[in-house]
Enzyme design. Structure first.
Site, PDB file in Angstrom:
ATOM      1  N   ASP A   1      58.487  61.422  45.400  1.00  0.00           N
ATOM      2  CA  ASP A   1      58.249  61.735  46.812  1.00  0.00           C
ATOM      3  C   ASP A   1      57.751  63.167  46.884  1.00  0.00           C
ATOM      4  OD1 ASP A   1      59.099  59.223  47.546  1.00  0.00           O
ATOM      5  OD2 ASP A   1      61.114  59.859  48.136  1.00  0.00           O
TER       6      ASP A   1
ATOM      7  N   ASP B   1      61.315  47.092  52.095  1.00  0.00           N
ATOM      8  CA  ASP B   1      62.616  47.767  52.134  1.00  0.00           C
ATOM      9  C   ASP B   1      63.678  46.689  52.297  1.00  0.00           C
ATOM     10  OD1 ASP B   1      61.502  50.236  51.899  1.00  0.00           O
ATOM     11  OD2 ASP B   1      61.579  50.714  54.036  1.00  0.00           O
TER      12      ASP B   1
END
Lengths: 256, 210
Positions: free
Chosen positions: A130, A11
């Protein structure tokens, strides 16, 4: 025979690696380029950067990260997060990234998948999905966007088939139910998606042990396993992961 | 000096950066006269065969590359740049290539090659796969047994003369993943994306004495 791939994911916020919010206050975990180069040397098969920079004006930092990464990393790497136009694809690929991953923008503008695949080739287009178990329809999963905050009503398997038809080259499948649990990938979900499409599926979310990786790549039918905390917190090295999988009969690229 | 041929097919920066990383000076050029002046030539490329041939011809690069090869300069073709060396390609109809190596480029999988094994495989052939060494190619000296490199392609080359095959790779069928003929080396895989083994190959190319 193609090797199953082990893909560390970072990230990145405003050009720096950040560690997950579930962990202690290690906000800044270093330079993404240095970490990517280190994982390249240790035997990672690819790298994925997920840009979580919130503000639009600071988003050009990810282009700089991609450009500097291409100076030092000589394995394929993917950039995701905030990519919503063909021009965004072009900028990121131009500085040396190999693939772009899109998620919210793919749901909002499915044609972006087709346009990007036509312009740059399917191999450049990763669609991230997702997925969350749908409580009202057991055995089904729903697609979420906006970093898991917004339900779309889309069925995961139907969406996976749709993105393949539109020209996606790979699916990065994250189970929101399993993510952060370290209890293993969501195997029924991963297997269901892998069986629905002909393109490779990258399993993501929930891997806590070496056996979880094995399960995702065998019972789950995934071609690649995304890993984060397992390597970022040095619980296992990439070499340990590869040695373990290799010993259990999985074709992996050996760490030399 | 290594000239990397720019003919509008794909991003060449990764190839340039990889050469720099191993200490070789390389530059990207779209001018045929730079090819004539270069010591070594690299033809990379990603994309469609027919468009590539068209671009090469229109820019005068087709002639410059052919002359460089015929002059005996060390030459490296990568991916589409490797396929372009052959006589012809079956990609979207028959298209003539540079014809520097007799042979044909064809798609995975020809009807006669299809088996239950190939039916289960994904196209493009994308990812890390093994090289089986078939000839003492100088650029592959020291390549470890079981070593893997990175591929992304849907078509593969079938050389007319199997003596030029330097390596083969298995993807349902055993296909030619690189060739070596005199001063010409061609690889179906991407050495610039193949980690340390790919960089070693590029280093050797820069040092190669034909």
């Amino acid at each position: 025979m193609l090797a199953k791939r082990i893909i560390p994911c970072f990230d990145v916020k405003e050009g720096r690696v950040v560690k997950g919010t579930k962990f202690v206050n290690l906000k800044d975990a270093g330079d993404p380029v240095e970490l990517a180069a280190l994982y390249d040397k240790e035997g990672a098969d690819e790298i994925i950067f997920l840009d979580i920079t919130a503000s639009h004006e600071k988003r050009k930092t990810i282009i700089d990260v991609a450009s500097r990464t291409a100076e030092q990393v000589f394995i394929p790497f993917t950039v995701g997060g905030g990519i919503s136009t063909v021009e965004d694809f072009r900028q990121i690929l131009k500085v040396g990234a190999d693939k772009c991953s899109i998620n919210t923008s793919a749901v909002q503008t499915p044609n972006l998948i087709r346009e990007a695949a036509d312009k740059f080739g399917s191999q450049c287009v990763v669609v991230a999905i997702d997925a969350k178990h749908n409580d009202s329809r057991p055995g089904n999963w729903e697609v979420y966007i906006h970093g898991g905050r917004t339900a779309t009503g889309l069925d995961v398997l139907k969406w996976a088939e749709e993105v393949e038809k539109l020209g996606a080259g790979e699916i990065l499948l994250t189970s929101m139910d399993a993510d952060g649990t370290k209890a293993g990938y969501d195997i029924p979900l991963t297997r269901a998606v892998a069986d629905s499409v002909g393109i490779p599926v990258i399993a993501s979310g929930g891997a806590g042990t070496l056996e979880h990786l094995y399960d995702g790549l065998t019972a789950g039918g995934a071609e690649a396993a995304l890993i984060a905390s397992m390597v970022h917190y040095k619980i296992h090295s990439i070499k340990e992961i590869k040695d373990y999988l290799g010993a259990r009969g999985i074709a992996v690229r050996p760490v030399l | 000096m290594i000239a990397i041929v720019d003919y509008g097919m794909g991003n060449l920066r990764s190839v340039e950066k990889a050469f720099h990383n191993v200490g070789h000076h390389a530059f990207i050029t779209n001018r045929p006269k730079d090819i004539a002046g270069a010591e070594r030539v690299v033809l990379p490329g990603v994309g469609a065969f027919a468009a590539a041939v068209e671009n090469l011809k229109a820019s005068g690069m087709s002639k410059a590359v052919t002359e460089a090869v015929k002059a005996g300069k060390p030459f490296l073709g990568i991916c589409l740049g490797f396929q372009l060396l052959f006589s012809e390609s079956m990609e979207f109809g028959l298209t003539e290539g540079l014809g520097l190596v007799p042979g044909r480029v064809t798609g995975f999988f020809a009807p006669g090659d299809r088996t239950p094994e190939t039916d289960a495989l994904k196209i493009p052939h994308m990812g890390w796969n093994e090289l089986k060494i078939c000839s003492p190619a100088p650029l592959l000296e020291g390549f470890p047994r079981g070593g893997m490199v990175y591929f992304v392609h849907s078509f593969y080359a079938v050389p007319g003369n199997s003596a030029v095959i330097a390596t083969t790779t298995r993807h349902g069928i055993e296909f030619c993943s690189s060739i070596w003929k005199d001063n010409m080396f061609g690889v179906q895989f991407h050495p610039e994306k193949s980690g340390a083994l790919g960089l070693a190959l590029l280093k050797k190319f820069g040092d190669w004495k034909v």
